[in-house]
Design an enzyme around this catalytic site. Structure first.
Site, PDB file in Angstrom:
ATOM      1  N   SER A  60       3.631   0.168  -6.962  1.00  0.00           N
ATOM      2  CA  SER A  60       3.136  -0.123  -8.310  1.00  0.00           C
ATOM      3  C   SER A  60       2.621   1.140  -8.994  1.00  0.00           C
ATOM      4  O   SER A  60       2.824   1.332 -10.198  1.00  0.00           O
ATOM      5  CB  SER A  60       2.018  -1.168  -8.257  1.00  0.00           C
ATOM      6  OG  SER A  60       2.525  -2.414  -7.802  1.00  0.00           O
ATOM      7  N   GLY A 104       0.787  -1.222   0.000  1.00  0.00           N
ATOM      8  CA  GLY A 104       0.000   0.000   0.000  1.00  0.00           C
ATOM      9  C   GLY A 104       0.818   1.271   0.000  1.00  0.00           C
ATOM     10  O   GLY A 104       0.259   2.371   0.038  1.00  0.00           O
ATOM     11  N   ALA A 105       2.144   1.144  -0.072  1.00  0.00           N
ATOM     12  CA  ALA A 105       3.007   2.333  -0.041  1.00  0.00           C
ATOM     13  C   ALA A 105       2.896   3.159  -1.315  1.00  0.00           C
ATOM     14  O   ALA A 105       3.130   4.366  -1.307  1.00  0.00           O
ATOM     15  CB  ALA A 105       4.467   1.921   0.195  1.00  0.00           C
ATOM     16  N   SER A 131       9.712  -6.838  -1.004  1.00  0.00           N
ATOM     17  CA  SER A 131      11.096  -7.266  -0.730  1.00  0.00           C
ATOM     18  C   SER A 131      11.577  -6.706   0.610  1.00  0.00           C
ATOM     19  O   SER A 131      12.429  -5.825   0.654  1.00  0.00           O
ATOM     20  CB  SER A 131      12.032  -6.867  -1.877  1.00  0.00           C
ATOM     21  OG  SER A 131      11.868  -5.521  -2.266  1.00  0.00           O
TER      22      SER A 131
END
Length: 201
Positions: free
Chosen positions: A41, A37-38, A108
């Site tokens: 993408s 949610g940061a 990651s």
């Protein structure tokens, strides 16, 4: 001699240098890391659109997309997550060898995994992009409802809740994604790429 020992890297006549020259660009991997949610993408996708508009040859590897094919056999154990990142790193390295600018969007969470990918590439070709968004902001967004499920105990080992996220100590690009507009974040990435000679000024 074992079968593994008999495997050698085949040198092709068409090299990475010649492939990149045909595309008139310098290949690189932009590795977007951050909590779920940061905005990884979203930012990577917007940056790829901008790079395409400028005439660059790119490819975006997204965490969900690769689990539909390349990594569909992997689960979410620590071992499987590490293998997921290893496969993506190997794929990204091959795409760089093809002369592409590769963007990846993966949580990651562990520095050791990101360092593993960094070591697959020449030093100048791995660009770590930290999408630096506070957990509270990510939880408020919660586009897939994953944080809510993790808080209820329906998902375990969820990064940021009951599994640690190791933020980059010295990211190549630090994006304060909770405090800036998408255009500003994309422009910051472009500025760094220009300074590094990957994108023309």
């Amino acid at each position: 001699m074992s079968e593994q020992e008999a495997i050698v890297w085949h040198q092709h006549s068409v090299t990475k240098t010649s492939r990149a020259a045909l595309k008139q660009q310098k290949p690189a991997v932009l590795w977007f890391t951050g909590l779920s949610g940061a905005g990884k993408s979203t930012i990577a996708g917007a940056l790829e659109v901008k790079l395409a508009e400028l005439g660059y040859h790119t490819y975006l590897l997204d965490g969900d997309n690769v689990r539909h094919g390349l990594c569909r056999d992997l689960g979410f154990s620590q071992q499987d997550r590490r293998e997921n990142i290893r496969r993506i790193g190997e794929l990204a390295a091959l795409m760089v060898d093809a002369g592409l600018i590769v963007l990846t969007a993966f949580i990651s969470p562990h520095r050791s995994e990101r360092d593993m990918v960094r070591q697959m590439l020449p030093e100048t070709e791995f660009i770590e992009v930290f999408v630096n968004t506070d957990l509270a902001v990510c939880e408020k967004r919660d586009p897939k409802g994953l944080y809510e499920r993790a808080r209820r105990g329906e998902i375990t080992q969820f990064t940021g809740i009951d599994s640690a996220y190791e933020a980059p100590l010295h990211p190549d690009i630090d994006l304060p994604a909770g405090d800036a507009t998408l255009d500003e974040l994309v422009q910051h990435c472009l500025d760094v790429l220009q300074n590094r000679g990957i994108v023309a000024k």
